[in-house]
Write an enzyme that holds these catalytic residues in place. Structure first.
Site, PDB file in Angstrom:
ATOM      1  N   LYS A  77      -0.631 -21.423  -2.119  1.00  0.00           N
ATOM      2  CA  LYS A  77       0.067 -21.198  -0.842  1.00  0.00           C
ATOM      3  C   LYS A  77       1.490 -21.736  -0.930  1.00  0.00           C
ATOM      4  CE  LYS A  77      -0.574 -22.148   4.137  1.00  0.00           C
ATOM      5  NZ  LYS A  77      -1.450 -22.831   5.123  1.00  0.00           N
ATOM      6  N   SER A 151      -3.062 -19.587   8.325  1.00  0.00           N
ATOM      7  CA  SER A 151      -1.818 -19.364   7.633  1.00  0.00           C
ATOM      8  C   SER A 151      -1.967 -19.252   6.124  1.00  0.00           C
ATOM      9  CB  SER A 151      -0.825 -20.485   7.961  1.00  0.00           C
ATOM     10  OG  SER A 151      -1.327 -21.747   7.537  1.00  0.00           O
ATOM     11  N   SER A 175      -6.573 -22.897   9.212  1.00  0.00           N
ATOM     12  CA  SER A 175      -5.760 -22.047   8.344  1.00  0.00           C
ATOM     13  C   SER A 175      -6.342 -21.776   6.973  1.00  0.00           C
ATOM     14  CB  SER A 175      -4.353 -22.641   8.183  1.00  0.00           C
ATOM     15  OG  SER A 175      -3.595 -22.405   9.344  1.00  0.00           O
TER      16      SER A 175
END
Lengths: 461, 44
Positions: A77, A151, A175
């Site tokens: 990420k 996310s 997330s």
């Protein structure tokens, strides 16, 4: 991944999927394909050398126990530092250029993992839908017209579509769990503090947790142990004798296909010997209020040094998640943190006599990209709070939570959330592994390690 | 037509008002003697 040449094969498979699918799915923001190929060659060279030494000694070549992830392609990420790659946090005009890996990346690389690139994220990890107006939306591998969830959108979509075997995500309000559920992969929010968060752009320090995303529970478990710097045996799918609480009020928030899938998973767990009992949880509305105040104040503090410069660059909804934190004040923040302790006490008391709690990871299947609202059992609800509703209340407890895919409904994945006391990961993973096993036995459902998202024509696991 | 969703200042004001209302609903009296969470919690 094992044997000479296995790393190159795994990396080439991930690169091939990336070249075909990333233009559609937007899972990666930054790629280092040549670096990945070089790392794979290095990994295979080391394996060949180790094998040659073993043969000289008259031993049978065996995988290197110091490199349990040898040749595993991963998606990181883009709020987590990888040396030599920019960290943009999905922002409009924000980047840092780290010379060192985040500790969690360094541990995975030392164990043999190979970074393919940096995964898409909601802007500064501030969002739950996987959309990003600056870098492009991440799309769902099962249906690119739908949300991936966020996310940690990029790692979830990359793992689901074969662009990586595993990913590093972060979870502040859901997330990891929500994109894992929407994309049909396994995600673990570990006990807070179990996995180091240095080298990770913070969202809210007291809520953030770094964790793995993988195709199956066994893989996620192994990667979690490497992230945590520990070695443990792989959990087994054993639930006989466990007492599990079912969060029925969250089931009532679900659209019917999700509730039906959760019900099927519960039946499977019962068949395997677990006792599953309806459980009334403490006031979840209050938990959400506490969480929102804590997060807003902490994200405002985290962004303070660059907020004025970035103020007009944030997407409006992201700015609205940050700026009120400058107005709320320290007393309100600390009052919320005091109520958080009360809520945790109440939750712990509710769980007395139970080993874990079962809940949906998301109350809805992946909605269309542009859906501002969703309809659940005839009632209109805003998409963002709906996506958060089953994950956010538990994030302040500091215990672990796992999202495991339990099958497809209407062609889209459903995730079961298993949560529990701090440091109860092994127990939760036993439950998740059992529930995961049911996904291959129900017609029309999936088994994560080998499934192929239907709308993309992906070949081979 | 410009709505609140297109107006960043309006979104900030709306969010702040919601958070202030949520803050008002968690009273100081209820947490008298309760310290704030500071590190990862060990369940009591």
């Amino acid at each position: 991944v094992s044997g000479v040449g296995a790393a190159a094969k795994a990396v080439e498979a991930a690169i091939g999927a990336t070249e075909r699918l990333n233009p559609t799915l937007g899972a990666y923001l930054h790629l280092d394909l040549e670096g990945a190929r070089a790392a794979a060659a290095g990994s295979d060279g080391r394996t060949a050398a180790d094998d040659a030494i073993a043969r000289e000694r008259g031993e049978t070549p065996a995988p290197d126990p110091a490199r349990p992830l040898a040749g595993m392609p991963i998606c990181v990420k883009d709020i987590v530092d990888v040396a030599g790659m920019p960290t943009t946090a999905g922002g409009a005009d924000w980047a840092r250029h780290p010379e060192a890996d985040a500790t969690v990346v360094a541990r995975l690389r030392a164990a043999g993992a190979i970074v393919i690139g940096k995964g898409n994220t909601n802007e500064f990890a501030c969002g739950i839908d996987g959309r990003n107006p600056h870098k492009g939306d991440c799309r769902n591998p099962y249906d690119p017209t739908r949300l991936s969830g966020g996310s940690s959108s990029g790692p979830a979509a990359a793992v689901a579509s074969g662009m990586a075997v595993a990913g590093i995500g972060t979870d502040t309000s859901g997330s990891i769990r929500v994109p894992a559920a929407l994309c049909g992969v396994v995600g673990i929010r570990p006990t807070r503090g179990l996995v180091p968060a240095d080298g990770v752009v913070p969202l809210a320090w007291s809520l953030d947790a770094v964790g793995p995303i993988a195709r199956d529970v066994a893989g996620a478990s192994l990667i979690l142990d490497v992230m945590a710097g520990r070695e443990r045996p792989t959990p087994r799918p054993e639930v006989r004798g466990l007492r599990l609480g079912l969060a029925t009020e969250l089931l009532d928030l679900c659209e019917e296909p999700v509730a039906e899938a959760i019900g099927a998973a519960v039946e499977l767990l019962r068949e395997e010997g677990a006792e599953v009992i309806d459980l009334a949880l403490p006031d979840l509305d209050r938990a959400n209020a506490i969480h929102r105040i804590v997060q807003c104040c902490e994200v405002a503090a985290a962004h303070a040094s660059w907020f004025e410069r970035q103020r007009d660059l944030y997407a409006p909804e992201v700015r609205a998640r940050i700026e009120p934190g400058y107005e709320l004040g320290a007393e309100v923040y600390l009052r919320a943190q005091r109520h958080r302790r009360l809520f945790t006490r109440a939750f712990a008391a509710t769980m007395a006599g139970f080993d874990a709690v079962l809940a949906p990871s998301s109350p809805i299947l992946a909605p269309p990209l542009e859906a501002e609202e969703v309809t659940i059992r005839g009632e209109r609800r805003r998409t963002r709070p709906a996506l958060l509703s089953c994950a956010m209340p538990f994030s302040q407890l500091d215990g672990p939570a796992v999202s495991v895919p339990i099958g497809l409904r209407e062609g889209l994945p459903v995730g079961l959330q298993v949560l529990g006391r701090p440091h109860s990961e092994e127990l939760l993973l036993r439950v998740a592994m059992t529930a995961e096993g049911g996904a291959e036995t129900v017609p029309g459902t999936i088994r994560p390690p080998s499934f192929q998202p239907p709308n993309l024509g992906i070949g081979g696991p | 037509m410009t709505g609140p969703r297109d107006d960043p200042d309006a979104q900030v004001a709306t969010e702040l008002a919601e958070l202030e209302a949520l803050g008002a609903a968690i009273s100081a009296d209820e947490v008298d003697g309760v310290p704030p969470v500071q590190g990862p919690q060990v369940w009591e």
